[in-house]
Design an enzyme around this catalytic site. Sequence first.
Site, PDB file in Angstrom:
ATOM      1  CG  ASP A   1      -1.677   0.851   1.467  1.00 47.80           C
ATOM      2  OD1 ASP A   1      -1.824   1.939   0.233  1.00 47.80           O
ATOM      3  OD2 ASP A   1      -2.730   1.663   2.535  1.00 47.80           O
TER       4      ASP A   1
ATOM      5  CD  GLU B   1      -0.017   5.592  -4.421  1.00 45.25           C
ATOM      6  OE1 GLU B   1       0.466   5.583  -3.291  1.00 45.25           O
ATOM      7  OE2 GLU B   1      -0.685   4.031  -3.609  1.00 45.25           O
TER       8      GLU B   1
ATOM      9  CG  ASP C   1      -8.355   4.497  -0.103  1.00 45.33           C
ATOM     10  OD1 ASP C   1      -7.738   3.419   0.165  1.00 45.33           O
ATOM     11  OD2 ASP C   1      -7.650   5.983   0.777  1.00 45.33           O
TER      12      ASP C   1
END
Length: 803
Positions: A405, A408, A483
């Site tokens: 997670d 990015e 999300d």
Amino acid sequence: MLTSEAIHPEQNRPGSDRIAGRRIGRIRRVERTEQEILVFGERANLAFRLAGEGILRVKLFFSAMPDWETTPAVLASPGVPMEAEVQETETGYDMQAGSFRLSLHKENSSLVVRDARGDRLLGEAEWSWERERITLTVRAEADSHYYGLGEKTGFFDKKGESYRMWNSDVYEPHVPDIDALYQSIPFLVHFRKGGRASGVFLDNPGKTTFDMRSRADAYSIAADSGAMDLYLVDGPGLKDVVSRYTDLTGRTAMPPRWALGYQQSRYSYMDQEEVLELARTFRSKGIPCDVIYLDIHYMDEYRVFTWDPERFPDPKAMTAELAEMGFRIVPIVDPGVKKDPNYAVYQEGVAEGYFCKKLEGDLFIGNVWPGPSAFTDYTDDRAAEWWGDLHRFYIDHGISGIWNDMNEPSVFNDTTKTMDLDVVHRNNGRPKTHGELHNLYGMLMSKATYEGMARGLGGERPFVLTRAGYAGIQRYAAVWTGDNRSYWEHLEMSIPMVLNLGLSGVAFAGADIGGFSHHSSGELLARWTQMGALFPFCRNHSAIDTSRQEPWRFGEQVEAICREYIRFRYRLMPYLYSLFYEASASGLPVLRPLLLEYPGDPLVTNLSDQFLVGEFLLAAPVCRPGVTARAVYLPEGVWYDHRTGERYAGGRHVLAEAPLESMPLFVKAGAIIPVKEAGGQFADEVGNGELTLEVYAGASGASRFRLFEDDGKTFAYREGAYRLLEFAWEESGEGATLTANSLHDELEDGGKPLQVVVKHMARKPASVELSGAAEDGEWTYDETKRELWLGLRKTGAFRMQLR
Ligand code: MIG
């Protein structure tokens, strides 16, 4: 919330069609070498080279010779010899490069690329640039349609849209204005009337833009920095484009079977006892489940590769107890390593120089969950290997799946929301700034994780789930769409998102079932589980402080619906598993837009609320509350309502009943679907049950399905330890034939029994001829159900002829 400053008159707007700056100008000369064609222009040059069958690489370059370096997205291929010819004409150059025909205009250097039959694949294309930013503008017919581009908001067809590629942690909102999410796959599929398809892949992991909005007669592709390194991917069909693109960037890794099971997550299951209790609840309620996720609270103050000693005092005992019940644990691993001089991972990373640094040598420290943190420089093989090997920590706890997670990478700051753009990545000796490599970070983290897990697992296939990625991510990880929220709109949007991910090479994808943030309702969870049970990646996940949404949280009716659909997924396991094998072998997605199978049908070019699973199952999820019937478009052919068996001629819309307990689902006549009737609470338990092959009669013509079986867990299939049986069903006026051809059979499981059922038979056959493995098989015919049953003692090649 935004203020009026957001519409500042001098803001540089993405997608605006800038008045072009400089261009290549007049062509001065063209040269050909053994593997390339080089075009030298007044202000810049173009180089052409084959990158595989039907793939033309086109690179704009400013120096004397092109640099053919690629990013890790592209699988290294030995130089492809290129048959090439160059002919000068009055106005330009006509060139042949492999199967491509190129026409270049001498004066303005515009390019048209055609296939061997003269069909236009690209063009006219023109390059222009202003400072660092390079734009390619490509003329396209008004009836063009666009797909791919990875994980984007909006509907299926990207015509009229404009998107940026810049991996971004968007907690909210996932709405059409958001033109960049967590994944960046700069691959555009261009689809024209009649089904002619081609693709353009821009291999640039910096900020890029794909604009199909600003002009009706053209699309444009722009790179803010770095190279305009393009791959033109020929079709002719959509399937060919996806298959060739995945030749170039790799195919979905074959997952372990357990990773196809239903998965349960929550931010967070807070302690060991809660996790065990959750597992026991699934089993006592008879709701199949394979995986429980551990979100960030399992760690000791968010230090990766640790356990919180109070919440998880005995993780080995926990995973052992879970294993006995048939559950796996998948823990979250974020890239941020807590800046803590007493923490071994941080100490080692600093001492060995594995973390990201500025040019001047300072560590980049960014704020994430653990507070100030360092970030591994995965562009450096040494650092990536170190990171991968750290995962032995989890393997020692019986873990073979990892959840990446925040990769990015997401960094809590008010400006860039990511790593400083002037971090200089080592990139194995070819240093580049973070700004130039940003979109690669997440993929390289998952690559390091996948490879490290594979090294540590000694032959077992790892599972990695990632939020961020770039082209090629499918080789290492499944993708979930981040999300989302418990909104009906997000249930609906996840369909085109996952469909376009599939056309972008990522077959293993899904959205958080029930929605991550906001509060789910029973009705929403029921509808989402019905749909999600057919998505390649099937996980229910929800955020801290939201209503809990395990399948039993909204009363008995919703629980029963979730149970039924999750069980249905397990029943379909052999079908899904075989489709995953197909994805790993040919690149075709598991979840398919109707367009992929019916490219000539104009009604499906932007069909965003229906999908196919493989070729044979058509789902039409309910995307609004209070709805108990919906319109379904059935393409050509004959279709059966999966629940009632009712028969429909396709090529039209039907109104399907959809009471809460039922999602409209149709099966195509001619379908061949292997299922496991036996039940089972987790994938490997189901995997050992007896196989039933369902055949849906009533089609005219032939259909095929390849059943793949192996141990479900190791890489042994790569050494040949698998069975691939091709079933073919063919009907004609006189009767029908079912054949099973053994394409490969080196699976040492003794050969399991097989039940064949042919449904919707027009009449009882007058004769049934059996041969091969079916020779001593017994058949029966059920008059009321109009089903023919045949039992085989062993799965193997056979033939059954009905007259
Ligand atoms: O922004 O680890 O998308 O699935 O539960 C919060 C906590 C960070 C974001 C992920 C979400 C996960 C959450 N993470």
